[in-house]
Design a protein around this motif. Structure first.
Motif, PDB file in Angstrom:
ATOM      1  N   VAL A   9      -1.919   4.810 -20.640  1.00  0.00           N
ATOM      2  CA  VAL A   9      -3.173   4.073 -20.788  1.00  0.00           C
ATOM      3  C   VAL A   9      -4.049   4.750 -21.850  1.00  0.00           C
ATOM      4  CG1 VAL A   9      -5.214   3.210 -19.600  1.00  0.00           C
ATOM      5  CG2 VAL A   9      -3.029   3.254 -18.428  1.00  0.00           C
ATOM      6  N   GLY A  10      -3.981   6.086 -21.892  1.00  0.00           N
ATOM      7  CA  GLY A  10      -4.741   6.821 -22.896  1.00  0.00           C
ATOM      8  C   GLY A  10      -4.295   6.454 -24.303  1.00  0.00           C
ATOM      9  N   VAL A  11      -2.983   6.417 -24.509  1.00  0.00           N
ATOM     10  CA  VAL A  11      -2.453   6.030 -25.821  1.00  0.00           C
ATOM     11  C   VAL A  11      -2.913   4.624 -26.166  1.00  0.00           C
ATOM     12  CG1 VAL A  11      -0.319   5.319 -26.974  1.00  0.00           C
ATOM     13  CG2 VAL A  11      -0.476   7.562 -25.905  1.00  0.00           C
ATOM     14  N   GLU A  12      -2.843   3.762 -25.169  1.00  0.00           N
ATOM     15  CA  GLU A  12      -3.247   2.364 -25.375  1.00  0.00           C
ATOM     16  C   GLU A  12      -4.730   2.292 -25.766  1.00  0.00           C
ATOM     17  OE1 GLU A  12      -2.152  -1.033 -26.183  1.00  0.00           O
ATOM     18  OE2 GLU A  12      -0.639   0.303 -25.374  1.00  0.00           O
ATOM     19  N   ARG A  13      -5.537   3.080 -25.072  1.00  0.00           N
ATOM     20  CA  ARG A  13      -6.970   3.055 -25.362  1.00  0.00           C
ATOM     21  C   ARG A  13      -7.256   3.638 -26.750  1.00  0.00           C
ATOM     22  NH1 ARG A  13     -11.887   3.199 -21.475  1.00  0.00           N
ATOM     23  NH2 ARG A  13     -10.622   1.401 -20.960  1.00  0.00           N
ATOM     24  N   LEU A  14      -6.622   4.759 -27.028  1.00  0.00           N
ATOM     25  CA  LEU A  14      -6.823   5.410 -28.317  1.00  0.00           C
ATOM     26  C   LEU A  14      -6.416   4.476 -29.449  1.00  0.00           C
ATOM     27  CD1 LEU A  14      -7.918   8.214 -28.537  1.00  0.00           C
ATOM     28  CD2 LEU A  14      -5.642   9.044 -29.062  1.00  0.00           C
ATOM     29  N   ARG A  15      -5.299   3.789 -29.221  1.00  0.00           N
ATOM     30  CA  ARG A  15      -4.790   2.855 -30.203  1.00  0.00           C
ATOM     31  C   ARG A  15      -5.816   1.742 -30.438  1.00  0.00           C
ATOM     32  NH1 ARG A  15      -1.819  -1.527 -30.726  1.00  0.00           N
ATOM     33  NH2 ARG A  15      -2.454  -2.062 -28.625  1.00  0.00           N
ATOM     34  N   GLY A  16      -6.327   1.206 -29.335  1.00  0.00           N
ATOM     35  CA  GLY A  16      -7.330   0.149 -29.447  1.00  0.00           C
ATOM     36  C   GLY A  16      -8.572   0.631 -30.186  1.00  0.00           C
ATOM     37  N   GLU A  17      -9.008   1.851 -29.823  1.00  0.00           N
ATOM     38  CA  GLU A  17     -10.232   2.375 -30.434  1.00  0.00           C
ATOM     39  C   GLU A  17     -10.019   2.687 -31.910  1.00  0.00           C
ATOM     40  OE1 GLU A  17     -13.039   2.380 -29.036  1.00  0.00           O
ATOM     41  OE2 GLU A  17     -12.647   2.341 -26.887  1.00  0.00           O
ATOM     42  N   THR A  18      -8.859   3.290 -32.239  1.00  0.00           N
ATOM     43  CA  THR A  18      -8.619   3.601 -33.650  1.00  0.00           C
ATOM     44  C   THR A  18      -8.505   2.322 -34.447  1.00  0.00           C
ATOM     45  OG1 THR A  18      -6.509   4.276 -32.757  1.00  0.00           O
ATOM     46  CG2 THR A  18      -7.614   5.849 -34.159  1.00  0.00           C
ATOM     47  N   ARG A  19      -7.835   1.352 -33.842  1.00  0.00           N
ATOM     48  CA  ARG A  19      -7.675   0.089 -34.553  1.00  0.00           C
ATOM     49  C   ARG A  19      -9.039  -0.522 -34.856  1.00  0.00           C
ATOM     50  NH1 ARG A  19      -3.436  -3.979 -32.938  1.00  0.00           N
ATOM     51  NH2 ARG A  19      -3.210  -4.839 -35.005  1.00  0.00           N
ATOM     52  N   SER A  20      -9.905  -0.582 -33.835  1.00  0.00           N
ATOM     53  CA  SER A  20     -11.189  -1.234 -34.087  1.00  0.00           C
ATOM     54  C   SER A  20     -12.052  -0.359 -34.979  1.00  0.00           C
ATOM     55  CB  SER A  20     -11.889  -1.580 -32.774  1.00  0.00           C
ATOM     56  OG  SER A  20     -12.222  -0.404 -32.091  1.00  0.00           O
ATOM     57  N   SER A  21     -11.904   0.966 -34.830  1.00  0.00           N
ATOM     58  CA  SER A  21     -12.705   1.820 -35.702  1.00  0.00           C
ATOM     59  C   SER A  21     -12.182   1.725 -37.137  1.00  0.00           C
ATOM     60  CB  SER A  21     -12.705   3.260 -35.186  1.00  0.00           C
ATOM     61  OG  SER A  21     -12.155   4.130 -36.118  1.00  0.00           O
ATOM     62  N   PHE A  22     -10.857   1.577 -37.277  1.00  0.00           N
ATOM     63  CA  PHE A  22     -10.276   1.408 -38.614  1.00  0.00           C
ATOM     64  C   PHE A  22     -10.732   0.091 -39.234  1.00  0.00           C
ATOM     65  CE2 PHE A  22      -7.058   0.104 -41.621  1.00  0.00           C
ATOM     66  CZ  PHE A  22      -6.748   1.271 -42.284  1.00  0.00           C
ATOM     67  N   ALA A  23     -10.668  -0.957 -38.417  1.00  0.00           N
ATOM     68  CA  ALA A  23     -11.041  -2.272 -38.926  1.00  0.00           C
ATOM     69  C   ALA A  23     -12.505  -2.312 -39.327  1.00  0.00           C
ATOM     70  CB  ALA A  23     -10.749  -3.338 -37.882  1.00  0.00           C
ATOM     71  N   SER A  24     -13.272  -1.378 -38.803  1.00  0.00           N
ATOM     72  CA  SER A  24     -14.690  -1.368 -39.184  1.00  0.00           C
ATOM     73  C   SER A  24     -15.029  -0.097 -39.945  1.00  0.00           C
ATOM     74  CB  SER A  24     -15.558  -1.526 -37.948  1.00  0.00           C
ATOM     75  OG  SER A  24     -15.212  -0.561 -36.990  1.00  0.00           O
ATOM     76  N   THR A  25     -14.044   0.426 -40.714  1.00  0.00           N
ATOM     77  CA  THR A  25     -14.318   1.553 -41.592  1.00  0.00           C
ATOM     78  C   THR A  25     -15.458   1.179 -42.532  1.00  0.00           C
ATOM     79  OG1 THR A  25     -11.967   1.986 -41.560  1.00  0.00           O
ATOM     80  CG2 THR A  25     -13.254   3.180 -43.197  1.00  0.00           C
ATOM     81  N   LEU A  26     -15.426  -0.091 -42.912  1.00  0.00           N
ATOM     82  CA  LEU A  26     -16.509  -0.624 -43.736  1.00  0.00           C
ATOM     83  C   LEU A  26     -16.926  -1.931 -43.076  1.00  0.00           C
ATOM     84  CD1 LEU A  26     -18.131  -0.575 -46.407  1.00  0.00           C
ATOM     85  CD2 LEU A  26     -16.281  -1.917 -47.420  1.00  0.00           C
ATOM     86  N   SER A  27     -18.197  -2.062 -42.766  1.00  0.00           N
ATOM     87  CA  SER A  27     -18.650  -3.317 -42.182  1.00  0.00           C
ATOM     88  C   SER A  27     -19.938  -3.734 -42.877  1.00  0.00           C
ATOM     89  CB  SER A  27     -18.854  -3.174 -40.671  1.00  0.00           C
ATOM     90  OG  SER A  27     -19.839  -2.208 -40.398  1.00  0.00           O
ATOM     91  N   GLY A  28     -20.283  -4.972 -42.734  1.00  0.00           N
ATOM     92  CA  GLY A  28     -21.533  -5.449 -43.334  1.00  0.00           C
ATOM     93  C   GLY A  28     -21.405  -5.766 -44.811  1.00  0.00           C
ATOM     94  N   THR A  29     -20.255  -5.400 -45.417  1.00  0.00           N
ATOM     95  CA  THR A  29     -20.009  -5.759 -46.816  1.00  0.00           C
ATOM     96  C   THR A  29     -19.202  -7.046 -46.835  1.00  0.00           C
ATOM     97  OG1 THR A  29     -20.065  -3.492 -47.605  1.00  0.00           O
ATOM     98  CG2 THR A  29     -18.798  -5.063 -48.920  1.00  0.00           C
ATOM     99  N   ASP A  30     -19.631  -8.008 -47.649  1.00  0.00           N
ATOM    100  CA  ASP A  30     -18.940  -9.296 -47.645  1.00  0.00           C
ATOM    101  C   ASP A  30     -17.777  -9.328 -48.627  1.00  0.00           C
ATOM    102  OD1 ASP A  30     -20.618 -10.541 -45.686  1.00  0.00           O
ATOM    103  OD2 ASP A  30     -22.190 -10.536 -47.199  1.00  0.00           O
TER     104      ASP A  30
END
Ligand SMILES: Nc1ncnc2c1ncn2[C@@H]1O[C@H](COP(=O)(O)OP(=O)(O)O)[C@@H](O)[C@H]1O
Ligand SMILES: [Mg+2]
Lengths: 238, 417
Positions: B31-52
């Protein structure tokens, strides 16, 4: 008194053999009356335990009739036979009679757990525990001192008395003891049998007591030799 | 029945506890791996946000993303300043942030940009950059460091640093005549911003005045003060970030940029590009999951062994239960119940363990890696993992249960050992 009640056990022309093997037991006729105490003797391997399994409704005969308390066990389905055993039969093993993770009193009340009839006779859990304590005390054990310890710490003699109490609780019509004294020394044996008699009498149960030790036969009003009864044994010997 | 099962387990608490721990640890891991994966994925996907949009010279989507957002790789072509200004002045555009890459400082990328960077750059769920010390740059020779740069190189506000030409870790061509003064240090973001040295575009221009095609022009040295007198407007930049007045027009502008005639340009949507880039990591991601799943399998096998070894000792117990009228089915149920209780306890303990670890590492993960570990209830894929472990445990528990069932049928009341 015993004439008015049906026999506890009535078997006629009963034959039994383990799957794929010839008949082990072939008994013409055996009746055990209500409240009777019967000693059944026979050498090891003569089929004593097998017969007791038949009486307890674990096994069903190949042929013939076996009625316990007027009930033809062969007509009952497996679940009903288990239920019948829970309500009407108490069983004492040779040794290792106790469930290691239950306390002394719980080991005795285990006899009621699967039997609505015994529970109905005794009442609620508190009443069951009270009867368990009475039985264990009557069988000569100090309940209060022993109940606090794990049952695995009891001596073999003490364990057998707890097992007897479990078989007797709720006054089943038939108590079966499969060599219950073979792990005891000679004096403990006689003492155990005497105590068992007293409680069997009080409960009004019939007792079938099996042993390969003929010395105990003298204590019983009636004793039988299985090889003598068993026609299968005779043909085998021939 | 449940009490019987629990007492039986309690009686064997040594092995039971070990088994529960094995299951707990494999649960926590999976579950930890799953959570970390989810968090890294969303944190990666928002490495840059607010830029169009990200606009750069024509290049592949991933390539443009790599050097603008991750500051990796070498930009091959530039966008002219005129083009940049023209697009920036479009009525559709709310703001732009110019980016200029090519230099480094002791292995960390130097990014030339404008003060708008600190205002408009967003990461995560639109989080703004924060300063842990100092303020944005104002003068030409001022620098703002990312958190990791400052920590790794022990730079503080007021320190001076020298920018090297090119991006090698060991660089012999240094702009040592024009050092920069650290005026600000950013708080950790968990994004490549942490590994970036930010300087004004004018600063980049100034250090390159007396350089041509990668080397210092001999005899034409211009001092730092002299440089300030010159026009420091860059001729070109690497790329720029665009924020739209109205996001509905993003695609219109993207098309216009892609069809721009005077220069070959690319405009990319950062969100989409980040997703594309992430999908490249799918293999590593799955490898991690497979390893975690293997740990679970090992845990379940441990449970099977623990249950099977006690099975022989328990034949007597089963015969006793049969003698008091328990049906073989009851014995099967008892064993299954035990396995369920075991697995359930393992799962709960595992989750407890996981949340304890998350709580303990939260602070560290946020400050060191900018990874924000959620403490929320299990997500759908995590629940799936939990359900998988439970199902596996029940399946494993069924093996000894069925064995006990079959044995109690054949044993009856005579256990022959
Ligand atoms: N579950 C069983 N399956 C097959 N054969 C059995 C089983 N139990 C007992 N037997 C066989 O039945 C015979 C009688 O055994 P048993 O009734 O235990 O004798 P006793 O109790 O008189 O020593 C033995 O030969 C034994 O091998
Ligand atoms: Mg026997």
């Amino acid at each position: 008194m015993s004439e008015t009640k049906p026999p506890v056990v009535a078997l006629e022309a009963l034959r039994f053999g383990w799957p794929g093997q010839p008949d082990l037991l072939d008994l013409d006729d055996l009746r055990i009356a209500a409240g009777e105490r019967l000693f059944l003797e026979g050498p090891s391997g003569s089929g004593k335990s097998t017969l007791l399994n038949l009486l307890a409704g674990i096994l069903v005969p190949r042929a013939g009739r076996l009625r316990v308390l007027g009930q033809d066990l062969a007509n009952l389905r497996a679940g009903a036979r288990d239920r019948f055993r829970a309500d009407h039969v108490g069983f004492i093993f040779q040794q290792f009679n106790l469930v290691p993770y239950l306390g002394l009193v719980e080991n005795v009340t285990l006899g009621c757990r699967f039997s609505p009839a015994r529970r109905a006779r005794l009442g609620d859990a508190a009443a069951q525990a009270r009867e368990a304590r009475r039985l264990v005390a009557a069988l000569g054990l100090d309940v209060d001192a022993l109940d606090r310890r794990p049952v695995t710490g009891l001596s073999v003699g003490q364990q057998q008395r707890v097992a007897a109490a479990r078989a007797l609780i709720g006054a089943p019509e038939l108590v079966i003891a499969d060599e219950p004294t073979s792990a005891l020394d000679a004096t403990a044996r006689a003492a155990f049998v005497e105590l068992l008699f007293a409680e069997v009498e009080r409960a009004g149960s019939a007792l079938v007591f099996v042993s390969h030790d003929p010395a105990l036969a003298a204590l019983f009003p009636r004793s039988l030799s299985l090889p003598a009864l068993n026609r299968a044994a005779a043909t085998e010997a021939a | 029945m449940l009490r019987l099962a629990l007492k039986s387990l309690l009686n064997r608490r040594g092995t039971v506890l070990l088994t529960v721990f094995t299951i707990a640890i494999s649960t926590a891991l999976l579950v930890g791996v799953e959570r970390l994966r989810g968090e890294t994925r969303s944190s990666f996907a928002s490495t840059l946000s607010g830029t169009d949009l990200i606009v750069g010279a024509r290049a592949g989507t991933v390539q443009l993303l790599l050097y603008t957002v991750f500051r990796l790789g070498e930009p091959t072509a530039n966008v002219s300043w005129e083009t940049y200004r023209r697009i920036a002045d479009s009525p559709m555009v709310a703001w732009t942030v110019p980016l200029s890459l090519g230099d480094s400082h002791r292995g960390y990328r130097v990014l030339g940009t404008s003060a708008e960077y600190f205002e408009h750059y967003r990461y995560g769920s639109r989080r703004q950059l924060e300063f842990s010390a100092g303020a944005p740059f104002d003068g030409v020779y001022e620098a703002v460091l990312g958190a990791e740069v400052a920590r790794a190189l022990s730079h503080r506000v007021g320190d001076e640093l020298v920018v090297a030409h090119g991006i090698g870790r060991v660089s012999f061509a240094e702009h040592d005549d024009k050092p920069f003064r650290v005026v600000g240090i950013l708080a950790a973001t968990g994004t490549p911003v942490d590994r970036t040295v930010h300087v004004p575009l004018a600063g980049i221009e100034a250090i390159h005045l007396d350089w041509q095609s990668g080397t210092r022009m001999p005899g034409r040295a211009i001092s730092a003060e002299e440089a300030l007198q010159q026009d420091l407007t860059p001729r070109s930049i690497t790329a720029f970030l665009v924020g739209m007045e109205n996001r509905v027009q993003t695609f219109t502008l993207q098309r216009q940029v892609n069809e721009y005639r005077a220069e070959a340009l690319s405009a990319i949507l950062p969100g989409v590009a980040l997703q594309q880039l992430w999908s490249l990591t799918g293999v590593a991601e799955n490898a991690l999951r497979i390893v975690a799943a293997c740990v679970v399998v090992v845990g379940l096998l441990g449970m099977l062994t623990a249950l099977l070894t006690t099975l022989n000792e328990r034949r007597r117990e089963m015969a006793i239960l049969r003698s008091v009228g328990a049906r073989p089915r009851t014995i099967l149920g008892l064993m299954v119940l035990e396995a369920t209780a075991l697995a359930g306890a393992g799962l709960l303990l595992g989750l407890g363990l996981l949340y304890a670890i998350l709580a303990a590492l939260r602070e560290l993960a946020a400050t060191r890696f900018g990874l924000f570990l959620g403490m929320g209830p299990p997500s759908a894929p995590e629940l799936l993992a939990l359900a998988g472990i439970l199902a596996g445990a029940l399946l494993v528990g069924l093996v000894p249960a069925l064995l006990a069932y079959r044995r109690s049928l054949s044993d009856g009341l005579t256990v022959r050992i």
